[in-house]
Design an enzyme around this catalytic site. Structure first.
Site, short mmCIF file in Angstrom:
data_model
loop_
_atom_site.label_atom_id
_atom_site.label_comp_id
_atom_site.label_asym_id
_atom_site.label_seq_id
_atom_site.Cartn_x
_atom_site.Cartn_y
_atom_site.Cartn_z
CG PHE A 1 57.76 -34.30 46.10
CD1 PHE A 1 56.50 -34.19 45.53
CD2 PHE A 1 58.47 -33.13 46.34
CE1 PHE A 1 55.96 -32.96 45.23
CE2 PHE A 1 57.94 -31.89 46.03
CZ PHE A 1 56.67 -31.81 45.47
CB THR B 1 57.48 -29.85 49.37
OG1 THR B 1 56.80 -28.63 49.70
CG2 THR B 1 56.45 -30.97 49.30
#
Ligand code: PEP
Ligand code: MN
Length: 682
Positions: free
Chosen positions: A280, A278
């Site tokens: 960010f 992921t």
């Protein structure tokens, strides 16, 4: 009296304390270097120096009896930390307000142990200030806290390599007037957590975030007896399992969540796709100025004008200013039906005059242009830690693949090409050699790619030993059959998916992309989710339903030449894959049947220069299946490269006489090492 075990533990404690104090001394030296570099004109990173350093350390480790891969992994982490340290130093120097902040409140969405929580710690750790992380229920509340000053930063997840872009995050960035000051990559490693180490059969309920559940469908399919339920986030699911004290419950969450909530890990690596990350963005009220020497990304949002080719013109403007795009996303433009906001990330820094000029030119072409900020990049090539490969082989393969023979093609060749039944495969459609990037390896370029490994994956020990041998000799990829096309139904048929997991794990451990064969269309999707390259075996070259399926996946294919097939039939088989969408085919000559019986097959090396004229696709050679006897493999490997092959695939085995398949043609590790040294590696 102390037992010998207690004595040893004490000794370990002393060694660890020493390691820590050495790490601290290293960090102090890095701080000194950061100061010197900041004043001078030095670059922040010197990748060549880092690679040389890693190679030297691995070599010294090896000489001292340590595993060079272990040494490389540790030092990559240490070097990465140093680079982050230098970036922090420059950022503080250029932003006095930032430097004055001695405590920070960082918001994340979720509970302790959530991936966002881990990302916040990972990102702000090297900052060396007092960090308080604060969980919020929603992105909106978290970003409002930043806007109102209740938090200094927010960790906002923006995209995931499996699930894609997070729309809500994009929409909030367009709406709220906030700046991006950093990015962070968090590896997502889902584990199954429960109160005790119970067998899976005793678990009846599984909780997790819906995105996490989506990413683990293959694993969940095996647990049909379980009721699967969505939960607010992964860490909260773990907390629920702890609070309910019910042995039949489990949660899918991170390893850290297991530690935080005192749960046991029943299974690791649950995601369908093995690489799951992921990204960010770090949000703040005000932008931060970063020194132009830091490799940065810039994020912008724009709305195009109502003109023909508007988006293309905008992208051309960026290209004309040599700005490399790393992301393009579109979202509906609020209050303007069927209009879109475009989000673009590119490599560059607004502190750079060239980027300013580009943004001015872009503004003139848009109805809206908003710069979200420039920040140190974590995903671009320039931001990656040095390659471990440099450490595993002091020097790479020095042999070179000759460029395309005749350019432009002679008229009689063009005449021939016009008549061929294949089009997309032909040099007429594409004159330049095709190149495919697979992990860190380029197939079809000047460096011949060496793929090696056992015929079949037989055991954990066997495939890990093979991967180590490939990596240490300077090979580029790992092969290993899991589904084996055997002439006799009584012969070893391969370990199937169990073998695939072992192959993938071994490849990952040694930084080698993996190649494996698929025999049936129904296995393709599942194998392609894990393997880097799919092999189509010689016996299946004209299995047209399999060829069509291979055309629908996004994975490079090694297409072996059928042992009774002409070059035109082989290229027509490639055409099937290309015509169904997948343009990533690597042709592999592996010997054909002739009247000659001295060798298992007859290696048709003339197919290499012939096919290179006819097609732009890379061509590799498998001398092992052609020779059938290991003694002749090195000579035919050298011959293949001399003939212009883009690489070779050879079989090796830790103990060839005991191999479950193709032992007689498999090289020992020593023979393979010797062969590689002959190609200039090691
Ligand atoms: C193999 O690579 O192990 C294999 C079975 O090859 P081929 O399809 O060329 O016989
Ligand atoms: Mn084989």
């Amino acid at each position: 009296m102390d037992t010998p075990l207690q004595d040893l533990r004490k000794a370990l404690d002393d060694i660890d304390a020493q390691l820590l104090s050495d790490l601290l001394r290293r960090e102090q030296a890095v701080a000194e270097i950061s100061r010197l570099k900041a004043e001078g004109a030095h670059g922040v990173r010197d990748v060549a120096r880092e690679e040389a350093l890693l190679a030297r350390l691995a070599e010294r480790g090896r000489a001292a009896g340590l595993d060079p891969h272990y040494v490389t992994r540790l030092f990559r982490e240490i070097l990465d930390h140093s680079v982050r340290h230098q970036v922090e130093h420059l950022a503080d120097r250029d932003n006095p307000q930032r430097a004055a902040q001695k405590t920070l409140v960082v918001g994340y969405q979720g509970a302790e142990g959530a991936y966002s929580y881990l990302a916040a710690h990972r990102h702000f750790g090297p900052r060396g200030v007092d960090v308080t992380v604060r969980g919020f229920d929603s992105f909106l509340e978290m970003l409002e806290a930043v806007r109102e000053g209740a938090a200094d930063h927010a960790m906002l997840p923006i995209e995931n390599t499996t699930a894609g872009s997070i729309n809500e995050a994009y929409d909030l960035l367009a709406r709220m007037n906030l700046s991006l000051v950093g990015e962070e990559i968090q590896k997502v490693e889902h584990c199954l957590l429960a109160l005790e180490e119970v067998p899976l059969a005793r678990i009846h309920r599984i909780y997790s975030h819906p995105k996490a559940l989506d990413q683990c469908t293959d694993f969940l399919r095996e647990l049909r007896h379980c009721h699967v339920e969505s939960y607010t986030d992964t860490a909260m699911a773990a907390r629920k399992v702890r609070d309910d004290q019910d042995l039949s419950q489990a949660a899918i969450a991170s390893e850290e969540a297991a530690q935080l909530y005192g749960l046991k890990i029943l299974r690791r690596d649950l995601a369908n796709q093995r690489e799951n990350y992921t990204r960010f963005v770090v949000v703040a009220r005000e932008p931060v100025r970063y020194d132009p020497r830091i490799a940065c990304k810039t994020s912008i949002i724009f709305a195009t004008r109502h003109e023909e080719g508007a988006l293309l013109n905008c992208l051309n403007t960026l290209a004309a200013h040599h700005l490399n795009l790393t992301k393009l996303e579109s979202r509906p433009r609020p209050n303007n039906a069927w209009e879109y906001l475009f989000y673009v990330d590119f490599e560059g820094n607004v502190a750079d005059a060239g980027v300013q000029t580009a943004l001015q030119a872009l503004a003139a072409q848009t109805n809206l242009l908003k710069v979200l900020g420039s920040y140190p990049a974590r995903t671009t090539k320039a931001a990656q830690p040095a390659e471990p490969r440099a450490a595993s082989s002091a020097a790479g393969v020095t042999a070179r693949v000759p460029a395309t023979a005749a350019s432009p093609a002679p008229p009689d060749l063009l005449n021939d090409l016009e008549k061929k039944p294949y089009k997309l495969t032909s040099r007429i459609t594409r004159a330049a050699d095709s190149q495919f990037r697979i992990g860190n390896v380029t197939v079809g370029g000047a460096v011949p790619v060496i793929i090696a490994g056992p015929c079949s994956v037989e055991s954990r020990e066997q495939i890990f030993a093979s991967a180590k041998a490939v990596s240490e000799a300077g090979g580029h990829m790992l092969r290993g059959g899991c589904f084996k096309p055997r002439t006799s139904p009584y012969a070893f048929q391969g370990l199937g998916y169990e073998g695939l997991d072992l192959l993938v794990e071994a490849g990952r451990q040694y930084g080698l992309p993996v190649v494996t064969e698929v025999m049936h269309p129904s296995d393709l999707e599942r194998v392609a989710a894990k393997a880097d390259v799919i092999q189509l075996g010689a016996r299946n070259m004209q299995n047209f339903s399999l060829l069509k399926e291979l055309g629908s996946i996004d994975r490079p294919i090694v297409l072996k030449r059928g042992m009774m097939s002409s070059i035109d039939e082989w290229l027509s088989a490639a055409e099937y894959i290309l015509a169904h969408g997948n343009q990533q085919v690597i042709l592999c000559e592996r010997g054909i049947r002739t009247f000659e019986t001295a060798t298992r097959n007859t290696l048709d090396l003339s197919a290499v220069p012939v096919a290179r004229e006819l097609t732009h696709l890379p061509i590799i050679v498998d001398p092992s299946h052609a020779c059938g006897t290991r003694r002749w493999v090195p000579a035919m490997t050298r011959a293949a490269i001399a003939a212009g092959a883009h690489g070779v695939m050879v079989e090796i085995h830790p103990d060839p006489p005991r191999a479950m398949s193709d032992g007689p043609q498999s090289l020992t590790f020593d023979e393979f090492g010797e062969l590689m040294r002959g190609l200039g590696a090691g």
